[in-house]
Design a protein around this motif. Sequence first.
Motif, PDB file in Angstrom:
ATOM      1  N   PHE A   1      71.592  41.166  -0.548  1.00 51.40           N
ATOM      2  CA  PHE A   1      70.497  41.986  -1.056  1.00 51.40           C
ATOM      3  C   PHE A   1      70.152  41.621  -2.498  1.00 51.40           C
ATOM      4  CE2 PHE A   1      68.842  45.555  -3.438  1.00 51.40           C
ATOM      5  CZ  PHE A   1      67.716  45.854  -2.694  1.00 51.40           C
ATOM      6  N   SER A   2      71.143  41.321  -3.315  1.00 50.39           N
ATOM      7  CA  SER A   2      70.877  40.964  -4.706  1.00 50.39           C
ATOM      8  C   SER A   2      69.996  39.722  -4.782  1.00 50.39           C
ATOM      9  CB  SER A   2      72.191  40.736  -5.457  1.00 50.39           C
ATOM     10  OG  SER A   2      72.981  41.904  -5.462  1.00 50.39           O
ATOM     11  N   LEU A   3      70.320  38.716  -3.980  1.00 52.82           N
ATOM     12  CA  LEU A   3      69.503  37.508  -3.958  1.00 52.82           C
ATOM     13  C   LEU A   3      68.100  37.813  -3.443  1.00 52.82           C
ATOM     14  CD1 LEU A   3      69.339  34.431  -4.295  1.00 52.82           C
ATOM     15  CD2 LEU A   3      70.203  34.203  -1.958  1.00 52.82           C
TER      16      LEU A   3
ATOM     17  N   GLY B   1      77.663  48.374  -2.363  1.00 50.37           N
ATOM     18  CA  GLY B   1      77.943  47.943  -3.723  1.00 50.37           C
ATOM     19  C   GLY B   1      78.851  48.900  -4.466  1.00 50.37           C
ATOM     20  N   VAL B   2      78.602  50.192  -4.320  1.00 49.57           N
ATOM     21  CA  VAL B   2      79.462  51.189  -4.955  1.00 49.57           C
ATOM     22  C   VAL B   2      80.872  51.117  -4.380  1.00 49.57           C
ATOM     23  CG1 VAL B   2      79.838  53.668  -5.263  1.00 49.57           C
ATOM     24  CG2 VAL B   2      77.555  52.712  -5.556  1.00 49.57           C
TER      25      VAL B   2
ATOM     26  N   PHE C   1      74.297  46.992  -9.331  1.00 48.60           N
ATOM     27  CA  PHE C   1      74.391  45.760  -8.554  1.00 48.60           C
ATOM     28  C   PHE C   1      74.987  44.613  -9.368  1.00 48.60           C
ATOM     29  CE2 PHE C   1      71.500  47.819  -5.553  1.00 48.60           C
ATOM     30  CZ  PHE C   1      72.053  47.403  -4.358  1.00 48.60           C
ATOM     31  N   THR C   2      74.863  44.648 -10.687  1.00 51.83           N
ATOM     32  CA  THR C   2      75.534  43.634 -11.499  1.00 51.83           C
ATOM     33  C   THR C   2      77.045  43.752 -11.352  1.00 51.83           C
ATOM     34  OG1 THR C   2      73.719  43.587 -13.110  1.00 51.83           O
ATOM     35  CG2 THR C   2      75.860  42.748 -13.829  1.00 51.83           C
TER      36      THR C   2
ATOM     37  N   LEU D   1      79.692  41.056  -9.169  1.00 51.50           N
ATOM     38  CA  LEU D   1      80.929  40.491  -9.716  1.00 51.50           C
ATOM     39  C   LEU D   1      82.136  40.889  -8.862  1.00 51.50           C
ATOM     40  CD1 LEU D   1      80.312  41.127 -13.526  1.00 51.50           C
ATOM     41  CD2 LEU D   1      80.064  38.983 -12.277  1.00 51.50           C
ATOM     42  N   ALA D   2      82.157  42.167  -8.454  1.00 54.26           N
ATOM     43  CA  ALA D   2      83.256  42.629  -7.607  1.00 54.26           C
ATOM     44  C   ALA D   2      83.226  41.942  -6.249  1.00 54.26           C
ATOM     45  CB  ALA D   2      83.176  44.145  -7.441  1.00 54.26           C
TER      46      ALA D   2
END
Length: 308
Positions: free
Chosen positions: A96-98, A127-128, A205-206, A210-211
């Motif tokens: 989703f980030s991409l 993400g959370v 989302f940042t 990373l996670a």
Amino acid sequence: MFSLGTWLPALPGLAWGWALLDALLQGLVGACAVSVLCSLLKVYLYIQCLNNPERQAEKEAIRAQWWVLEPLHVVVLTGVLALVGSRVAALVVLEFSLRAVSTILSLGKGAHSSQLYLLCQYSLGCGVSCGLSFLLEGAPHGTCNLALAAGLAGLLATYARRLARHVCTLYELHSRARYCGICILLLASGHGIPQLLRNALAVTFTVADLAAVALINRDFLSTAEAVRFWTPLTICYTLLVIYMQEELRQSAGGWPVYQTVLVRMGGLFILLLTVGRWMDILHILLSLLGELWCLLRAGVMLEACRRQ
């Protein structure tokens, strides 16, 4: 602060039970984050429809949504997020980030922003959950920390849901009478809700990206194994983004939302059949159900965003 697990004998069954409790708490925090996002978007879209005489039918559709289903949505989404493994959740977050970065760059600033917020519901929950799993990994009091996080998230979700109900019920009257502090505040600064959500989602989302990378890489024993996984994954994601951007340009009536979900999850399904594990296949199917559940619940708001 103490950890309840330290007072109990170290039995395998108890260890599995604490892991399940941690997964449920992480899923609950993610589901509450999605609930807050939807409630704030509902407030924003309702105010926008109210101020436009041509969108009164959309306003009534948003108001007519069943409030009793909100707790059910949180419960179902909590169960799905708890069952989906961290590996697949990390893949959903990265995908989703991409896709979000590509969409924002191709459409321009502000274009389809509200619809993009609604499309990120399930990815936000993943993400959370990924972020909490990574940040609390190995923490001595992780369960207690998750319980506190779940309590705070539940409180925020409850107040956001009450705000949305108050706005859909009384904002039209209070904004004219000018005697309700909440409605006066929304009247003056309600247009800033998308910017607030954009900033919050960017930070979330940042951290989640990373996670996600860290959680995926921890399963590899060598660089060669990592390369064998990341190379087809990068190719798959690139093809998915190109396909969805082409569909977006050809679609005159808005994004083919459900078709996009099936294509994305189908691509990940085929990828994990090649380089994944059998448990990942089950988690992909659960993710498909979670995505569809979130989109079905937000169908009225998606239609309002499309017409906007």
